[in-house]
Motif scaffolding. Structure first.
Motif, PDB file in Angstrom:
ATOM      1  N   MET A   1       0.847  -1.114   0.052  1.00  0.00           N
ATOM      2  CA  MET A   1      -0.044  -0.010  -0.180  1.00  0.00           C
ATOM      3  C   MET A   1       0.963   1.164  -0.120  1.00  0.00           C
ATOM      4  O   MET A   1       0.252   2.294  -0.485  1.00  0.00           O
ATOM      5  CB  MET A   1      -0.944  -0.039   1.087  1.00  0.00           C
ATOM      6  N   LEU A   2       2.033   1.305   0.512  1.00  0.00           N
ATOM      7  CA  LEU A   2       2.669   2.335   0.586  1.00  0.00           C
ATOM      8  C   LEU A   2       3.268   2.783  -0.778  1.00  0.00           C
ATOM      9  O   LEU A   2       3.144   3.882  -1.109  1.00  0.00           O
ATOM     10  CB  LEU A   2       4.089   2.003   1.351  1.00  0.00           C
ATOM     11  N   PHE A   3       3.455   1.910  -1.554  1.00  0.00           N
ATOM     12  CA  PHE A   3       3.770   2.257  -3.036  1.00  0.00           C
ATOM     13  C   PHE A   3       2.830   2.966  -3.819  1.00  0.00           C
ATOM     14  O   PHE A   3       2.901   3.611  -4.861  1.00  0.00           O
ATOM     15  CB  PHE A   3       4.318   1.028  -3.753  1.00  0.00           C
ATOM     16  N   GLY A   7      -1.470   7.012  -5.828  1.00  0.00           N
ATOM     17  CA  GLY A   7      -2.109   6.707  -6.813  1.00  0.00           C
ATOM     18  C   GLY A   7      -1.091   5.518  -7.681  1.00  0.00           C
ATOM     19  O   GLY A   7      -0.098   5.129  -6.848  1.00  0.00           O
ATOM     20  N   TYR A   8      -1.418   4.988  -8.653  1.00  0.00           N
ATOM     21  CA  TYR A   8      -0.630   3.892  -9.249  1.00  0.00           C
ATOM     22  C   TYR A   8       0.751   4.483  -9.824  1.00  0.00           C
ATOM     23  O   TYR A   8       0.846   5.439 -10.357  1.00  0.00           O
ATOM     24  CB  TYR A   8      -1.502   3.623 -10.515  1.00  0.00           C
ATOM     25  N   VAL A   9       1.730   3.633  -9.476  1.00  0.00           N
ATOM     26  CA  VAL A   9       3.139   3.917  -9.481  1.00  0.00           C
ATOM     27  C   VAL A   9       3.500   2.748 -10.684  1.00  0.00           C
ATOM     28  O   VAL A   9       3.301   1.601 -10.641  1.00  0.00           O
ATOM     29  CB  VAL A   9       3.982   3.858  -8.462  1.00  0.00           C
ATOM     30  N   ASP A  12      10.000   2.353 -10.829  1.00  0.00           N
ATOM     31  CA  ASP A  12      10.347   1.654  -9.210  1.00  0.00           C
ATOM     32  C   ASP A  12      10.229   2.781  -8.292  1.00  0.00           C
ATOM     33  O   ASP A  12      10.758   3.967  -8.149  1.00  0.00           O
ATOM     34  CB  ASP A  12      12.052   1.637  -9.375  1.00  0.00           C
ATOM     35  N   PRO A  13       9.511   2.418  -7.350  1.00  0.00           N
ATOM     36  CA  PRO A  13       9.046   3.545  -6.210  1.00  0.00           C
ATOM     37  C   PRO A  13      10.181   3.678  -5.186  1.00  0.00           C
ATOM     38  O   PRO A  13      10.086   4.693  -4.433  1.00  0.00           O
ATOM     39  CB  PRO A  13       7.761   2.699  -5.574  1.00  0.00           C
ATOM     40  N   ARG A  14      11.369   2.913  -5.431  1.00  0.00           N
ATOM     41  CA  ARG A  14      12.345   3.228  -4.424  1.00  0.00           C
ATOM     42  C   ARG A  14      13.211   4.068  -4.794  1.00  0.00           C
ATOM     43  O   ARG A  14      14.207   4.617  -4.246  1.00  0.00           O
ATOM     44  CB  ARG A  14      13.033   1.872  -4.173  1.00  0.00           C
ATOM     45  N   ILE A  15      13.217   4.654  -6.213  1.00  0.00           N
ATOM     46  CA  ILE A  15      13.878   5.693  -6.674  1.00  0.00           C
ATOM     47  C   ILE A  15      13.384   7.029  -7.017  1.00  0.00           C
ATOM     48  O   ILE A  15      12.272   6.971  -7.706  1.00  0.00           O
ATOM     49  CB  ILE A  15      14.522   5.181  -8.149  1.00  0.00           C
ATOM     50  N   GLU A  16      13.258   7.917  -5.989  1.00  0.00           N
ATOM     51  CA  GLU A  16      12.561   9.084  -5.961  1.00  0.00           C
ATOM     52  C   GLU A  16      13.049   9.939  -6.897  1.00  0.00           C
ATOM     53  O   GLU A  16      14.469  10.000  -7.288  1.00  0.00           O
ATOM     54  CB  GLU A  16      12.708   9.562  -4.478  1.00  0.00           C
ATOM     55  N   GLU A  17      12.213  11.099  -7.451  1.00  0.00           N
ATOM     56  CA  GLU A  17      12.605  12.030  -8.261  1.00  0.00           C
ATOM     57  C   GLU A  17      13.579  13.111  -7.703  1.00  0.00           C
ATOM     58  O   GLU A  17      13.469  13.584  -6.789  1.00  0.00           O
ATOM     59  CB  GLU A  17      11.373  12.815  -8.846  1.00  0.00           C
TER      60      GLU A  17
END
Length: 241
Positions: A1-3, A7-9, A12-17
């Motif tokens: 749920m964290l990812f 909204g939908y991702v 890779d959610p572990r690499i932030e902008e």
């Protein structure tokens, strides 16, 4: 749920902008910075991984070695430390590549036949179940790699400047960047060159013989253990026991 909390991702959610100081981050050490981390040992890389979440804080990190650590000095990872790894998102990865220490065997001379040895104990490593994670054995360099990866993936995009060593510092509270730090290039084309950079804060993460500690006139509190011991990583080719 964290990812999926925003909204939908699809990436890779572990690499932030990158944001703030992480956008177009200069490769070379800048003349001024908010935080200068001296050393890329455990304390330094954890600080970098945390500060990478604050892109408005200009953080730089220096290390006198010419490159990443290859062979560590402390490869035993307590289970509670792995909980910290989970907070930075790499507990599962490092657990997969590490040796899990479940029990230990102790051998001593056989009282009835002293030229032989007998097993005198085989205790569980964690009889009280202090953590859901196991006690690990893994190269310390890999632990540092994972923290450095977290620092590089954060919005501030913090990466070390290798081959630069701390020399000394002076403090002038009247300046916007009160700490004047003298550094020396210890490797590369600029080897031997000294320069002065300025920071608001300096983190002395340069080990037991910290030059930063000496520069501010502090001494190490505690006691040293004056004894020798060794750890061997071996494959025993034997018919014993």
């Amino acid at each position: 749920m964290l990812f999926h909390q925003n909204g939908y991702v699809s990436e890779d959610p572990r690499i932030e902008e990158p944001r703030g100081c992480g956008v177009d981050r200069p490769e070379d050490l800048t003349d001024t910075m908010d935080v200068l981390i001296v050393g890329t040992g455990p304390a330094g890389v954890i600080a970098a991984a945390q500060l990478s979440q604050y892109p408005d804080v200009n953080t730089r990190m220096i290390e006198r070695r010419p490159d990443r650590l290859e062979i560590g000095q402390a490869d035993g990872i307590q289970a509670r430390s792995v909980e910290t790894f989970q907070a930075f998102g790499f507990a599962e990865e490092i657990t997969q590549e590490a040796y899990h220490l479940r029990e230990m065997c102790f051998w001593n001379p056989d009282p009835t036949n002293p030229q032989n040895i007998v097993r005198t104990g085989r205790p569980a490593d964690d009889p009280h179940g202090v953590s859901e994670f196991p006690h690990l054995i893994v190269n310390q360099a890999r632990v540092l790699d994972y923290f450095l990866r977290s620092a590089e993936r954060g919005p501030a995009r913090i990466t070390p400047n290798y081959g630069i060593e701390f020399v000394n510092l002076e403090i002038d509270q009247g300046q916007e960047y009160p700490v004047a730090v003298t550094v020396r290039y210890a490797a590369g084309e600029r080897e031997g060159e000294e320069r002065t950079v300025r920071a608001k804060y300096v983190f002395g993460c340069d080990g037991a013989s910290s030059r930063v500690r000496k520069a501010i006139g502090r001494t190490l509190s505690g006691q040293g253990a004056h004894h020798a011991w060794g750890v061997m990583d071996v494959l025993a080719n034997t018919d014993f026991p």
